[in-house]
Design a protein around this motif. Structure first.
Motif, PDB file in Angstrom:
ATOM      1  N   GLU A  84      -3.407 -11.883  16.095  1.00  0.00           N
ATOM      2  CA  GLU A  84      -3.088 -12.903  17.097  1.00  0.00           C
ATOM      3  C   GLU A  84      -3.453 -14.317  16.634  1.00  0.00           C
ATOM      4  O   GLU A  84      -3.194 -15.286  17.358  1.00  0.00           O
ATOM      5  N   VAL A  87      -1.375 -17.562  17.302  1.00  0.00           N
ATOM      6  CA  VAL A  87      -0.530 -17.424  18.500  1.00  0.00           C
ATOM      7  C   VAL A  87      -1.167 -18.261  19.607  1.00  0.00           C
ATOM      8  O   VAL A  87      -2.202 -17.892  20.154  1.00  0.00           O
ATOM      9  N   ALA A  93      -0.661 -13.867  22.869  1.00  0.00           N
ATOM     10  CA  ALA A  93      -1.765 -13.417  22.009  1.00  0.00           C
ATOM     11  C   ALA A  93      -2.367 -12.112  22.538  1.00  0.00           C
ATOM     12  O   ALA A  93      -2.681 -11.201  21.764  1.00  0.00           O
ATOM     13  N   VAL A  96      -0.177  -9.329  21.604  1.00  0.00           N
ATOM     14  CA  VAL A  96      -0.354  -8.942  20.198  1.00  0.00           C
ATOM     15  C   VAL A  96      -1.570  -8.025  20.048  1.00  0.00           C
ATOM     16  O   VAL A  96      -1.526  -7.025  19.320  1.00  0.00           O
ATOM     17  N   ILE A  97      -2.641  -8.359  20.757  1.00  0.00           N
ATOM     18  CA  ILE A  97      -3.842  -7.503  20.685  1.00  0.00           C
ATOM     19  C   ILE A  97      -3.523  -6.111  21.237  1.00  0.00           C
ATOM     20  O   ILE A  97      -3.900  -5.094  20.655  1.00  0.00           O
ATOM     21  N   VAL A 202      -9.253 -15.148  22.970  1.00  0.00           N
ATOM     22  CA  VAL A 202      -7.952 -15.676  23.407  1.00  0.00           C
ATOM     23  C   VAL A 202      -8.091 -16.387  24.752  1.00  0.00           C
ATOM     24  O   VAL A 202      -7.600 -17.505  24.939  1.00  0.00           O
TER      25      VAL A 202
END
Ligand code: SF4
Length: 278
Positions: A84, A87, A93, A96-97, A202
């Motif tokens: 991530e 991002v 993000a 993505v994780i 994030v």
């Protein structure tokens, strides 16, 4: 070929791992380093390749279980960039994780009856984040943290703070339900917490509230009773962290709700929140 580490090499590796933990680096990736070799030297040789056995992990790091076969001199490569990274949009993000977690089998909880991974829920830009220990039966069923009775109480606690559940982010130290709602074990927490830490990185909440001793001890890597953990602020990766009782504990011992309210008032003051009707 023996897979047992020379004790001195093991100590040196443990020191190296502690050093990286202090720098805030917790993720260690297995690299294809070829077969393990026996090492008899007292110093860590430049080209040493070591395999750390499961029984050795316990004494090497209190937070992250490390399963590695690593060239020691390339320790800086442990910290591989996160998928991530770069991002900017927290929604993307977090996605993505979640994709990186996949159908995770990284710890034994994946084979102990979980129905699904419970990633986390709420505002990806939340100023306030709650962290519990792990999903229960209702959460495992619905795929969302804190949706059972303890979740209802948490919702009420959030409302009492003058905000709503959708305004905060809620996650857990482990993302799969431990069997029979047992406390997640150390190796499970140590394996899974990397994802929570990435979620926190994030979201960048102003305040994190650790719900219960398991969350507090895993986030702060300290051993202390709740009486000592509560009632103060901790600096945590750019956020302020407070500790309060887990709602499930408050259901068992409602007399402690007043104490929990004191903790939440400390959080409200920090965030400039006012209780409804006041
Ligand atoms: Fe993976 Fe975390 Fe589930 Fe373990 S608890 S299997 S590390 S997602």
């Amino acid at each position: 070929m023996s897979r047992t580490l020379d004790p001195e090499l093991r100590r040196n590796l443990a020191e190296r791992i502690r050093f990286y933990r202090e720098l805030g680096i917790y993720d260690f990736y297995r690299r294809d380093a070829g077969p393990a070799v026996e090492v008899a030297s007292e110093a860590v040789p430049a080209a040493a390749v070591a395999t750390i056995q499961p029984e050795e992990r316990e004494e090497m790091t209190p937070r992250k279980a490390v399963a590695v076969a690593v060239p020691v001199e390339e320790a800086t490569m442990f910290a591989a960039p996160k998928p991530e990274a770069g991002v900017a949009d927290p929604v993307a993000a977090l996605r993505v994780i979640r994709e990186d977690i996949g159908d995770c089998t990284r710890c034994k909880l994946h084979k102990l009856g979980r129905k699904q991974i419970v990633f986390g829920v709420g505002d990806p830009r939340a100023e306030l984040m709650f962290v519990g220990e792990g999903p229960g039966a209702d959460e495992d069923e619905q795929g969302e943290p804190f949706v059972g009775r303890a979740g209802q109480l948490l919702n009420n606690m959030i409302k009492a703070m003058g905000i709503e559940r959708k305004d905060v982010y809620i996650g857990n130290v482990v993302k799969c339900r431990p069997p029979a709602n047992r406390t997640p074990e150390r190796d499970e927490c140590e394996t899974c917490i990397q994802f929570l830490l990435r979620q926190i990185a994030v979201i960048q909440p102003k305040v994190i509230v650790a719900l219960g001793a398991v969350a507090a001890k895993n986030l702060l890597a300290i051993q202390a009773p709740m009486s000592e953990l509560r009632g103060r602020w901790y600096e945590f990766r750019g956020s302020k962290l407070a500790v309060t009782y887990h709602p499930a504990f408050l259901l068992r011992d409602p007399r402690q709700k007043g104490e929990a309210w004191k903790d939440l008032q400390m959080v409200m003051k920090e965030l400039g929140l006012k209780a409804p009707g006041k």
